[in-house]
Design an enzyme around this catalytic site. Sequence first.
Site, PDB file in Angstrom:
ATOM      1  N   HIS A   1       0.812  -1.216   0.000  1.00 57.49           N
ATOM      2  CA  HIS A   1       0.000   0.000   0.000  1.00 57.49           C
ATOM      3  C   HIS A   1       0.848   1.270   0.000  1.00 57.49           C
ATOM      4  O   HIS A   1       0.337   2.357  -0.239  1.00 57.49           O
ATOM      5  CB  HIS A   1      -0.999   0.002   1.167  1.00 57.49           C
ATOM      6  CG  HIS A   1      -0.405   0.224   2.518  1.00 57.49           C
ATOM      7  ND1 HIS A   1      -0.188  -0.801   3.411  1.00 57.49           N
ATOM      8  CD2 HIS A   1       0.008   1.353   3.150  1.00 57.49           C
ATOM      9  CE1 HIS A   1       0.324  -0.312   4.529  1.00 57.49           C
ATOM     10  NE2 HIS A   1       0.455   1.004   4.399  1.00 57.49           N
TER      11      HIS A   1
ATOM     12  N   ASP B   1      -0.250  -7.728   1.397  1.00 58.40           N
ATOM     13  CA  ASP B   1       0.259  -6.350   1.441  1.00 58.40           C
ATOM     14  C   ASP B   1       1.789  -6.363   1.499  1.00 58.40           C
ATOM     15  O   ASP B   1       2.393  -6.158   2.551  1.00 58.40           O
ATOM     16  CB  ASP B   1      -0.337  -5.627   2.649  1.00 58.40           C
ATOM     17  CG  ASP B   1      -0.054  -4.135   2.656  1.00 58.40           C
ATOM     18  OD1 ASP B   1       0.467  -3.620   1.643  1.00 58.40           O
ATOM     19  OD2 ASP B   1      -0.347  -3.476   3.679  1.00 58.40           O
TER      20      ASP B   1
ATOM     21  N   GLN C   1       1.040   5.390  11.977  1.00 62.81           N
ATOM     22  CA  GLN C   1       1.238   5.981  10.663  1.00 62.81           C
ATOM     23  C   GLN C   1       2.698   6.383  10.470  1.00 62.81           C
ATOM     24  O   GLN C   1       3.292   7.036  11.321  1.00 62.81           O
ATOM     25  CB  GLN C   1       0.324   7.194  10.463  1.00 62.81           C
ATOM     26  CG  GLN C   1      -1.058   6.834   9.947  1.00 62.81           C
ATOM     27  CD  GLN C   1      -1.807   5.912  10.878  1.00 62.81           C
ATOM     28  OE1 GLN C   1      -1.927   6.207  12.060  1.00 62.81           O
ATOM     29  NE2 GLN C   1      -2.306   4.801  10.368  1.00 62.81           N
ATOM     30  N   GLY C   2       3.274   5.978   9.349  1.00 63.04           N
ATOM     31  CA  GLY C   2       4.683   6.203   9.072  1.00 63.04           C
ATOM     32  C   GLY C   2       5.517   4.957   9.282  1.00 63.04           C
ATOM     33  O   GLY C   2       6.658   4.876   8.830  1.00 63.04           O
ATOM     34  N   ASP C   3       4.944   3.948   9.972  1.00 63.81           N
ATOM     35  CA  ASP C   3       5.642   2.680  10.195  1.00 63.81           C
ATOM     36  C   ASP C   3       5.344   1.662   9.100  1.00 63.81           C
ATOM     37  O   ASP C   3       6.005   0.615   9.032  1.00 63.81           O
ATOM     38  CB  ASP C   3       5.250   2.081  11.551  1.00 63.81           C
ATOM     39  CG  ASP C   3       5.760   2.901  12.715  1.00 63.81           C
ATOM     40  OD1 ASP C   3       6.907   3.393  12.639  1.00 63.81           O
ATOM     41  OD2 ASP C   3       5.022   3.062  13.706  1.00 63.81           O
ATOM     42  N   SER C   4       4.341   1.924   8.258  1.00 62.62           N
ATOM     43  CA  SER C   4       3.949   0.978   7.216  1.00 62.62           C
ATOM     44  C   SER C   4       5.153   0.453   6.439  1.00 62.62           C
ATOM     45  O   SER C   4       6.057   1.206   6.075  1.00 62.62           O
ATOM     46  CB  SER C   4       2.993   1.647   6.227  1.00 62.62           C
ATOM     47  OG  SER C   4       1.679   1.651   6.712  1.00 62.62           O
TER      48      SER C   4
END
Length: 340
Positions: free
Chosen positions: A101, A149, A245-248
């Site tokens: 993603h 993913d 958020q930002g660790d994806s």
Amino acid sequence: MGSAYASRAPHRTASRASSGRTRCASVTDVGRHGGASRPAASAASSRTAARRNVTATGPKIIGGRNARPGEFPYQVSVRYGSSHFCGGAILNATTVVTAAHCVYKKPQAFLRQLSVMAGSVLMSQPGAIVDVQSVLVHPDYGAVYQEYDIALLYLTGPLPLRSDIWPVRLQENEIPAGAACVASGWGRTVDDERAPLPDALQAVDLPIIDAKTCNDMYSEDYDYSPVIESQICAGYVEGSKDSCQGDSGGPLVCTSQQLLTGIVSWGAGCAQPGFPGVYSDVAFLLPWIKENVVLDGRPNPEPVPQPVTPRDTTTGDAARPAAARTLSVLFALAVAALGV
């Protein structure tokens, strides 16, 4: 082989409720989207809305700590221009694994600005930076349920492998519930899209949660089981510690061998009670990885060896221990006394 989605439109499918989201950083300042859609909640559940309004207050990744230099040598920051927006892990000198993603349906103009940074725990002091040459997204990736993913980033040149830049080893077996794991990344340290990203790499200890328990927790507020076969869960029922958020795309490693077991994917908010983080299951996806990557298969670097006392390079009698030399003298005197 999977297909690269570099030429597709940059927007995501949004058939799920926007209250949940994948864990890319919100980067509207550089033209990147931040809030991907998530599982649709039951309209009858007022408790769901109340839970999602809770804001985690952990001081780190959420509830974590600053990483030590060289502690996670496989960790990279996936960057657009000079800005971090996703994490990743080194598979070999020229290949990084991340979440699909993060790069799905991105235009060529966007992909040409991608690079990875490795070898530093501080954004303000970047280590080695290498541009991304091409992107490969798993062919079965679905933006609605976040299944499969996973994506591979092929680099324009090799990363300079050394003690603080090193390929991760992969989990090949199903990991049991309760196994001790660590997630790392430069994601937000509070569940607030307005919060800035940290300068220091963060790490948080998380146990594996079995799929049934995870689905049961999510099913209290969703009318179906959102966690599917290509995913695993890690975190705490009470919340307080989680990726965000930002660790994806970043790594979840387990066991003392630091085996890459999960890839940060999604979760309902961050560190919310009853909503553990959901990760792509590396063991399940391993056949596809092996089909598209030559794995180094080397162990993680050992700690720096301690200095060794130099070996005695003298020769002859001088190199022998003092006690041995004394015994030799006594034996010679005895032989002389006997007249032998």
